[in-house]
Scaffold this motif. Sequence first.
Motif, mmCIF file in Angstrom:
data_model
loop_
_atom_site.group_PDB
_atom_site.id
_atom_site.type_symbol
_atom_site.label_atom_id
_atom_site.label_comp_id
_atom_site.label_asym_id
_atom_site.label_seq_id
_atom_site.Cartn_x
_atom_site.Cartn_y
_atom_site.Cartn_z
ATOM 1 N N ALA A 46 7.866 10.031 -2.452
ATOM 2 C CA ALA A 46 6.430 9.863 -2.704
ATOM 3 C C ALA A 46 5.640 11.121 -2.375
ATOM 4 C CB ALA A 46 5.890 8.657 -1.942
ATOM 5 N N GLU A 47 5.973 12.218 -3.018
ATOM 6 C CA GLU A 47 5.258 13.467 -2.774
ATOM 7 C C GLU A 47 3.925 13.522 -3.533
ATOM 8 O OE1 GLU A 47 6.286 15.037 -0.314
ATOM 9 O OE2 GLU A 47 7.946 16.411 -0.715
ATOM 10 N N SER A 48 3.932 13.124 -4.805
ATOM 11 C CA SER A 48 2.704 13.207 -5.596
ATOM 12 C C SER A 48 1.775 12.037 -5.275
ATOM 13 C CB SER A 48 3.030 13.202 -7.088
ATOM 14 O OG SER A 48 3.466 11.909 -7.485
ATOM 15 N N ALA A 49 0.490 12.212 -5.598
ATOM 16 C CA ALA A 49 -0.478 11.127 -5.394
ATOM 17 C C ALA A 49 -0.141 9.932 -6.268
ATOM 18 C CB ALA A 49 -1.881 11.633 -5.710
ATOM 19 N N ALA A 50 0.320 10.176 -7.484
ATOM 20 C CA ALA A 50 0.663 9.067 -8.381
ATOM 21 C C ALA A 50 1.776 8.210 -7.787
ATOM 22 C CB ALA A 50 1.082 9.614 -9.742
ATOM 23 N N GLN A 51 2.775 8.852 -7.202
ATOM 24 C CA GLN A 51 3.868 8.107 -6.560
ATOM 25 C C GLN A 51 3.352 7.313 -5.361
ATOM 26 O OE1 GLN A 51 6.292 11.577 -5.836
ATOM 27 N NE2 GLN A 51 7.777 10.994 -7.404
ATOM 28 N N LYS A 52 2.479 7.903 -4.603
ATOM 29 C CA LYS A 52 1.928 7.222 -3.432
ATOM 30 C C LYS A 52 1.117 5.982 -3.843
ATOM 31 C CE LYS A 52 1.583 11.125 -0.167
ATOM 32 N NZ LYS A 52 2.259 12.206 -0.909
ATOM 33 N N ILE A 53 0.288 6.142 -4.848
ATOM 34 C CA ILE A 53 -0.552 5.025 -5.282
ATOM 35 C C ILE A 53 0.294 3.892 -5.849
ATOM 36 C CG2 ILE A 53 -2.328 4.337 -6.952
ATOM 37 C CD1 ILE A 53 -3.560 7.162 -6.508
ATOM 38 N N ARG A 54 1.317 4.231 -6.616
ATOM 39 C CA ARG A 54 2.221 3.179 -7.132
ATOM 40 C C ARG A 54 2.839 2.397 -5.987
ATOM 41 N NH1 ARG A 54 3.660 6.969 -11.199
ATOM 42 N NH2 ARG A 54 5.450 7.694 -10.001
ATOM 43 N N PHE A 55 3.254 3.120 -4.956
ATOM 44 C CA PHE A 55 3.838 2.446 -3.793
ATOM 45 C C PHE A 55 2.813 1.540 -3.128
ATOM 46 C CE2 PHE A 55 4.393 2.125 0.761
ATOM 47 C CZ PHE A 55 5.693 1.659 0.868
ATOM 48 N N LEU A 56 1.632 2.071 -2.859
ATOM 49 C CA LEU A 56 0.607 1.307 -2.142
ATOM 50 C C LEU A 56 0.232 0.026 -2.881
ATOM 51 C CD1 LEU A 56 -1.704 4.296 -1.132
ATOM 52 C CD2 LEU A 56 -0.473 2.828 0.483
ATOM 53 N N GLU A 57 0.167 0.099 -4.208
ATOM 54 C CA GLU A 57 -0.301 -1.043 -4.985
ATOM 55 C C GLU A 57 0.798 -2.052 -5.316
ATOM 56 O OE1 GLU A 57 -2.419 0.621 -8.301
ATOM 57 O OE2 GLU A 57 -4.109 1.252 -7.048
ATOM 58 N N SER A 58 2.035 -1.713 -4.982
ATOM 59 C CA SER A 58 3.139 -2.646 -5.273
ATOM 60 C C SER A 58 3.813 -3.189 -4.024
ATOM 61 C CB SER A 58 4.187 -1.957 -6.151
ATOM 62 O OG SER A 58 4.752 -0.837 -5.473
ATOM 63 N N ASP A 59 3.718 -2.452 -2.914
ATOM 64 C CA ASP A 59 4.389 -2.906 -1.697
ATOM 65 C C ASP A 59 3.641 -4.099 -1.100
ATOM 66 O OD1 ASP A 59 6.479 -1.952 0.500
ATOM 67 O OD2 ASP A 59 4.657 -2.585 1.539
ATOM 68 N N PRO A 60 4.351 -5.172 -0.752
ATOM 69 C CA PRO A 60 3.679 -6.370 -0.230
ATOM 70 C C PRO A 60 2.936 -6.136 1.080
ATOM 71 C CG PRO A 60 6.078 -6.559 -0.042
ATOM 72 C CD PRO A 60 5.809 -5.386 -0.901
ATOM 73 N N VAL A 61 3.340 -5.142 1.850
ATOM 74 C CA VAL A 61 2.674 -4.869 3.126
ATOM 75 C C VAL A 61 1.364 -4.118 2.922
ATOM 76 C CG1 VAL A 61 2.893 -3.688 5.358
ATOM 77 C CG2 VAL A 61 4.871 -4.859 4.368
ATOM 78 N N THR A 62 1.293 -3.260 1.914
ATOM 79 C CA THR A 62 0.135 -2.375 1.760
ATOM 80 C C THR A 62 -0.846 -2.804 0.665
ATOM 81 O OG1 THR A 62 1.353 -0.960 0.208
ATOM 82 C CG2 THR A 62 1.472 -0.394 2.549
ATOM 83 N N LYS A 63 -0.423 -3.614 -0.271
ATOM 84 C CA LYS A 63 -1.271 -3.862 -1.450
ATOM 85 C C LYS A 63 -2.550 -4.635 -1.144
ATOM 86 C CE LYS A 63 1.189 -8.030 -3.077
ATOM 87 N NZ LYS A 63 1.972 -8.571 -4.216
ATOM 88 N N ASN A 64 -2.619 -5.304 -0.005
ATOM 89 C CA ASN A 64 -3.829 -6.048 0.357
ATOM 90 C C ASN A 64 -4.736 -5.307 1.334
ATOM 91 O OD1 ASN A 64 -3.351 -8.400 -1.254
ATOM 92 N ND2 ASN A 64 -1.767 -9.019 0.228
#
Length: 344
Positions: free
Chosen positions: A285-303
């Motif tokens: 997750a180096e790029s911002a796009a990779q980070k945002i995809r992670f944040l919006e899909s991970d059950p711990v972070t998406k809320n």
Amino acid sequence: MPLARQLRLAAPLLAGTLLLLTGCATAEPADGAPDGDARAVTLDNCGTKVRVAHAPRRAVALDQGSAEIMLSLGLADRMVGTATWTDPVLKGLAKANAKVPRLADRYPSFEKVLDTEPDFAAASFTYTLGKGGVAPREEFEKLGVPTYLSPTDCADKDNSGDGDGVRTEALTLDTVYGEIRDLARVFGVEERGEKLITGLKSRVGAATSGLDASGVDVLYWFANSDSPYMAGCCGAPGVITKELGLRNVFDDTREEWPQINWETVADRDPDVLVIGDLTRRSQSAESAAQKIRFLESDPVTKNMTAVRKKRYVLLSGQDMNPTIRTVDGVEKVAAALRTYGLTR
């Protein structure tokens, strides 16, 4: 290494020794010093006394931060190499940067640096001039090559552990300005240094004018989705936080970039997420796009509040490092806070 090259590299040290032995109070003016005569300079730098006998003509910048300061001072014609880049060079410096060879995207070998026959080497991070980086400072100095380490990575900072260091006192932009003054003095371009500092101060003043972001919680995520590096209280992100009156949700740690699990991050629930948009590819997750995809899909972070409301601020790695580009970080975060309606 050929003997002839060893002798050429040792020449500055021998010259400096002769000056001391003859009791000279001043050195000869450097050839072509743009802002007047540049004479021998001695600095107390990160616990090391550094003597530069003449304004460098063949300098190497071993980290991007050092390179961008030198380029901003108009020194491209006196640089023979750069290394260790996390991001594209600042747009206004691209033309000058293209004139300077890039020795490596990360750490070049010591031999490759020596092949440029440098007379000065500067670095932004202690690791670069240590074991595992390019080479310890002593190895350069044995060959008569003076080195300079950014005070942003040594002043009031303990780098003895395994991580990215621990701040004993909060970093301020005054330390960055001090680095600019040191390098300008070494190269004999003091007027340029002061002009650069004045411009940076003016930009900070303009970005923060009339801005009140008190009560807004922020989190800084540099890299890695598996075991993320989040900013502690007191490094470059701390400068941004203080200048804008924010509160870092991890201001209770003085570690520079502690690795913190996502459950703890979600529990702190920041209002805004400042995330690194890196072009390197050394971690997940180096790029911002990779980070945002992670944040919006991970059950711990998406809320998390910042994720649900998509309050993201994208910064380059250099904006989050203690360099002249920390000022860019101040400007970008300030603009985003205004856009999100989080200022009074």
